[in-house]
Design an enzyme around this catalytic site. Sequence first.
Site, PDB file in Angstrom:
ATOM      1  N   VAL A  13       0.752  -1.139  -0.092  1.00 39.69           N
ATOM      2  CA  VAL A  13       0.155  -0.104  -0.109  1.00 39.69           C
ATOM      3  C   VAL A  13       0.829   1.250   0.119  1.00 39.69           C
ATOM      4  O   VAL A  13       0.704   2.338  -0.757  1.00 39.69           O
ATOM      5  CB  VAL A  13      -0.880   0.022   1.295  1.00 39.69           C
ATOM      6  CG1 VAL A  13      -1.581   1.222   1.072  1.00 39.69           C
ATOM      7  CG2 VAL A  13      -1.562  -1.273   1.178  1.00 39.69           C
ATOM      8  N   ASP A  31      10.361   3.322   6.761  1.00 38.22           N
ATOM      9  CA  ASP A  31       9.880   1.926   7.154  1.00 38.22           C
ATOM     10  C   ASP A  31      11.069   1.468   7.992  1.00 38.22           C
ATOM     11  O   ASP A  31      12.230   1.666   7.796  1.00 38.22           O
ATOM     12  CB  ASP A  31       9.770   1.018   5.721  1.00 38.22           C
ATOM     13  CG  ASP A  31       9.161  -0.508   6.037  1.00 38.22           C
ATOM     14  OD1 ASP A  31       8.100  -0.647   5.419  1.00 38.22           O
ATOM     15  OD2 ASP A  31       9.460  -1.190   6.835  1.00 38.22           O
ATOM     16  N   ARG A  36      14.211  -3.730   3.582  1.00 39.29           N
ATOM     17  CA  ARG A  36      13.280  -3.304   2.491  1.00 39.29           C
ATOM     18  C   ARG A  36      13.714  -1.987   2.068  1.00 39.29           C
ATOM     19  O   ARG A  36      13.558  -1.646   0.912  1.00 39.29           O
ATOM     20  CB  ARG A  36      11.817  -3.047   3.274  1.00 39.29           C
ATOM     21  CG  ARG A  36      10.795  -2.287   2.407  1.00 39.29           C
ATOM     22  CD  ARG A  36      10.502  -3.083   1.113  1.00 39.29           C
ATOM     23  NE  ARG A  36       9.189  -2.733   0.555  1.00 39.29           N
ATOM     24  CZ  ARG A  36       8.818  -3.066  -0.857  1.00 39.29           C
ATOM     25  NH1 ARG A  36       9.648  -3.780  -1.399  1.00 39.29           N
ATOM     26  NH2 ARG A  36       7.584  -2.499  -1.157  1.00 39.29           N
ATOM     27  N   CYS A 263      -6.476  -8.794   2.979  1.00 37.02           N
ATOM     28  CA  CYS A 263      -7.727  -7.770   3.069  1.00 37.02           C
ATOM     29  C   CYS A 263      -9.044  -8.837   3.352  1.00 37.02           C
ATOM     30  O   CYS A 263      -9.423  -8.748   4.424  1.00 37.02           O
ATOM     31  CB  CYS A 263      -7.886  -7.118   1.701  1.00 37.02           C
ATOM     32  SG  CYS A 263      -6.898  -5.688   1.638  1.00 37.02           S
TER      33      CYS A 263
END
Length: 423
Positions: A13, A31, A36, A263
Amino acid sequence: MKNKITIIGLGYVGLPLAVEFAKKYNVVGFDINHSRVSELNSGHDYTLEVSDSDLKNVLKNTEKSGLKLTNNVNDIKDSNIFIVTVPTPVDRNNRPILSPLIKASETVGNVLKPNDIVIYESTVYPGVTEDECVPILEKYSSLKFNTDFFCGYSPERINPGDKTHTVANIKKVTSGSTLEVGKIVDELYKSIITAGTHLAPTIKVAEASKVIENAQRDVNIAFVNELAIIFNKLGIDTHDVLEAAATKWNFLHFKPGLVGGHCIGVDPFYLAQKAQEVGYHSEIILAGRRLNDSMGDYIATEILKLMVKKDIKVKKAKVLMLGITFKENCPDIRNTKAIDVYTSLKQYDMSIDVYDPWADFKEVKDEYGIELISQIENNYDVIIHVVAHSEFLNINYKKIKSHNGVVYDVKGVLSKNVIDERL
């Protein structure tokens, strides 16, 4: 004042949102995962949500726009808008885990200044932003909500792996903690969302709108999964029935299958949990979740029946599972229900190869203890088409299965002349 935006969380997202904003604003992507951040700074996104070229373009900072990626809190101190996009999973008992959201709120609270706006995108039940996150922001910043700082909520609508419905092409729901802030939040998103925005009257309304989107889809798929079970017992092809029914203009065309992911497989529990807190036990929502969660075992049972029918010895049977990600053409393995099929069949001491060109070998090994194969072999007793990756449509199934082998199509997209049965 020129907005400087910080995006907290650079996953499926946060990263696409950061890249889109960085085309018009100075953006900091934050982050806590050092590897990452390093990977993204090298110009590559392993989730494949952002292309290398798009990422490298926004990493070229200018005075007016650009993206800086960091895990250093000092780099976000001069931002005036903070957008939180951390995950909101559930535990093994399907209870909401808000700890990532709480930690992110603590991080933002430590750098919050007067007149700053904090916008949450993480999917939650109604009330989390104002009842759970705001007190943390107040505690760590020593500022007063709606006097010194403000909040907004704009639920994410990312569809992993979908290159058509991207961030800018999906209409965005927005909201603010005051009417004026709502308009500011709405204008901010309107500046990058070509599909337009919808300004909800309150944050709770925006929160509720998101969580019911996925709950509604979950219930609809559960209904079709139940139909698949019934029609299978009646000897009727479910997909043929759905194709016929879909000729009516107002028929909702959902397909049976495994329902996992971060989700649809999770969000209904958030709404059910909040309902329970206010004294209502959800009937339809939880019933749909239970049915969808049972489909892995159901598919495994149907495969076992086919094996018995064809006199295929179950123990030590050579099985090929095509796909481990939670959906097609996407590397995301979070909460994948493909693992339920694997686990159910593995208890019968079968030899199961799992092949998925989209999944990361190390991630699958670390998360599920499965060693993916890099090349498909031949002479499989059972082939299970679990995930509808494009690559799987071109496989010569007759060539790789044994003479008496079974091909089971979970997704219902393979040609009927190559399969024995489909869900």
